[in-house]
Design a protein around this motif. Structure first.
Motif, PDB file in Angstrom:
ATOM      1  N   ALA A   1       0.783  -1.131  -0.009  1.00 53.85           N
ATOM      2  CA  ALA A   1       0.136   0.220   0.068  1.00 53.85           C
ATOM      3  C   ALA A   1       1.043   1.256  -0.037  1.00 53.85           C
TER       4      ALA A   1
ATOM      5  N   THR B   1       2.243   1.699  -3.501  1.00 56.18           N
ATOM      6  CA  THR B   1       1.357   2.151  -4.231  1.00 56.18           C
ATOM      7  C   THR B   1       1.040   3.732  -4.074  1.00 56.18           C
ATOM      8  N   LEU B   2       0.851   4.010  -2.922  1.00 56.08           N
ATOM      9  CA  LEU B   2       0.594   5.703  -2.548  1.00 56.08           C
ATOM     10  C   LEU B   2       1.646   6.433  -2.861  1.00 56.08           C
ATOM     11  N   THR B   3       3.075   5.820  -2.621  1.00 54.47           N
ATOM     12  CA  THR B   3       4.091   6.541  -3.244  1.00 54.47           C
ATOM     13  C   THR B   3       4.319   6.747  -4.527  1.00 54.47           C
TER      14      THR B   3
ATOM     15  N   PHE C   1      -0.569  12.007  -1.605  1.00 56.94           N
ATOM     16  CA  PHE C   1      -0.141  10.525  -1.554  1.00 56.94           C
ATOM     17  C   PHE C   1       1.277  10.189  -1.236  1.00 56.94           C
TER      18      PHE C   1
ATOM     19  N   SER D   1      -2.204  16.177  -5.276  1.00 55.45           N
ATOM     20  CA  SER D   1      -2.122  14.694  -5.371  1.00 55.45           C
ATOM     21  C   SER D   1      -0.817  14.271  -4.890  1.00 55.45           C
TER      22      SER D   1
ATOM     23  N   CYS E   1       1.300  10.249   2.551  1.00 51.91           N
ATOM     24  CA  CYS E   1       0.795   8.907   3.149  1.00 51.91           C
ATOM     25  C   CYS E   1       1.749   7.456   2.903  1.00 51.91           C
ATOM     26  N   GLY E   2       2.192   7.698   1.581  1.00 52.01           N
ATOM     27  CA  GLY E   2       2.911   6.371   1.235  1.00 52.01           C
ATOM     28  C   GLY E   2       4.229   6.414   1.724  1.00 52.01           C
TER      29      GLY E   2
END
Length: 321
Positions: free
Chosen positions: A209, A212-214, A274, A270, A277-278
């Motif tokens: 996850a 993906t966020l990164t 992202f 974005s 969080c990532g």
């Protein structure tokens, strides 16, 4: 249960009694010979006569015999600490003369034997080590205590006892190492393979996850960069247009600039969301996975690893069972 008196204790008692009798017979005449004449009242210059030493010496030997007997009684009752104290005190009372050298040596020998018996009760290896030191010292005095033939026999017995003590000390130390290893093994927390599998799965999900966020965040950064480039290009192109350029051409350039601005806004927002969080999620997952692997290593468990063998390969597992 009362223990029988060892033969060497009976022999020492006989020797001590003989020494006491000999000391009494030898010293008794000294008492009368040492008795000084009573000085007259007029003899003011008469020297003071020192007290006779023979009665005190006989008393010491008698007390040593009493202490020896008390030690034998405590030895028979398995009170080896008290027996040792009695015999050491008796040893200090005996005069340091040739006639008592054998008695003193055998008293110390008895102390060594009592130390060995004491070890059988409390399992304290210091008793064996003290007994070994005493017997080693006694071994060096044999030639001065016995005739050559008897000294040879005594030396063989002592060397056998010292070897037996060495074996007992080595066995005690080996047993202690074994007990310590068993205790460490019992205190080591058992490894929970099910919990480890759940943690590995959770870490993998967090890592996926986060990655993906990164990736989305990096895409946002790319969008932001593209928007900056597009807006800058439109701005330059708009500035280069001549005043007589038609409105349609200007509107197209302005639209490209607005598109670039939109990309900048969307990409920056974005990318910020992202990435914020990532990246932490990847860091947390990586730290958790390192901790999991460390716990596996401490528990003696390792993950499957590829084995490269001549002519083939395989998967090896190492674990603690």
């Amino acid at each position: 249960m009362t223990q029988p008196i060892a033969p060497h204790l009976r022999r020492l008692a006989t020797v001590l009694c003989s020494a006491l009798t000999a000391a009494t017979l030898t010293l008794a005449p000294l008492t009368s010979l040492a008795a000084p004449p009573t000085p007259s009242a007029d003899d003011d210059d008469a020297p003071a006569v020192p007290p006779a030493e023979a009665p005190a010496r006989t008393t010491d030997v008698t007390e040593a015999k009493r202490l020896f007997d008390a030690g034998v009684a405590r030895y028979s009752a398995a009170d080896y600490g008290a027996a040792i104290d009695y015999w050491l005190e008796a040893n200090t009372l005996l005069p340091p003369t040739a006639e008592f050298s054998l008695v003193k040596a055998e008293l110390i020998y008895n102390v060594a034997r009592a130390q060995q018996k004491w070890f059988e009760i409390d399992d304290d290896v210091k008793h064996l080590r003290q007994a070994r030191e005493i017997l080693s010292s006694y071994l060096g005095d044999l030639d001065s205590l016995y005739d050559p033939a008897q000294a040879t026999l005594e030396r063989e017995k002592l060397e056998e006892q010292i070897a037996d003590l060495d074996a007992k000390i080595a066995a005690w130390e080996e047993d202690r190492r074994r007990r310590e290893a068993e205790l460490a093994e019992r205190m080591r927390p058992s490894f929970d393979f099910a919990a480890d599998a759940r943690e590995a799965k959770r870490n993998k999900a967090m890592l996926s996850a986060g990655a993906t966020l990164t990736a989305f965040g990096l895409a946002g950064v790319g969008m932001f960069s593209a928007g900056v480039a597009l807006a800058s290009s439109a701005d330059r192109q708009l500035g280069d247009l001549p005043l007589e350029a038609n409105i349609e051409t200007r509107e197209q350039v302005i639209l490209r600039g607005q598109g670039g601005t939109a990309l900048i806004v969307v990409g920056s927002i974005s990318g910020l969301i992202f990435l914020s969080c990532g990246v932490p999620l990847v860091a947390v997952a990586a730290k958790a996975e390192r901790g999991r692997k460390k716990r596996r290593a401490e528990a003696g468990v390792e993950a499957a690893a590829p084995l490269l063998l001549p002519g083939g390969g395989g998967v090896g597992f190492v674990g603690r069972f």
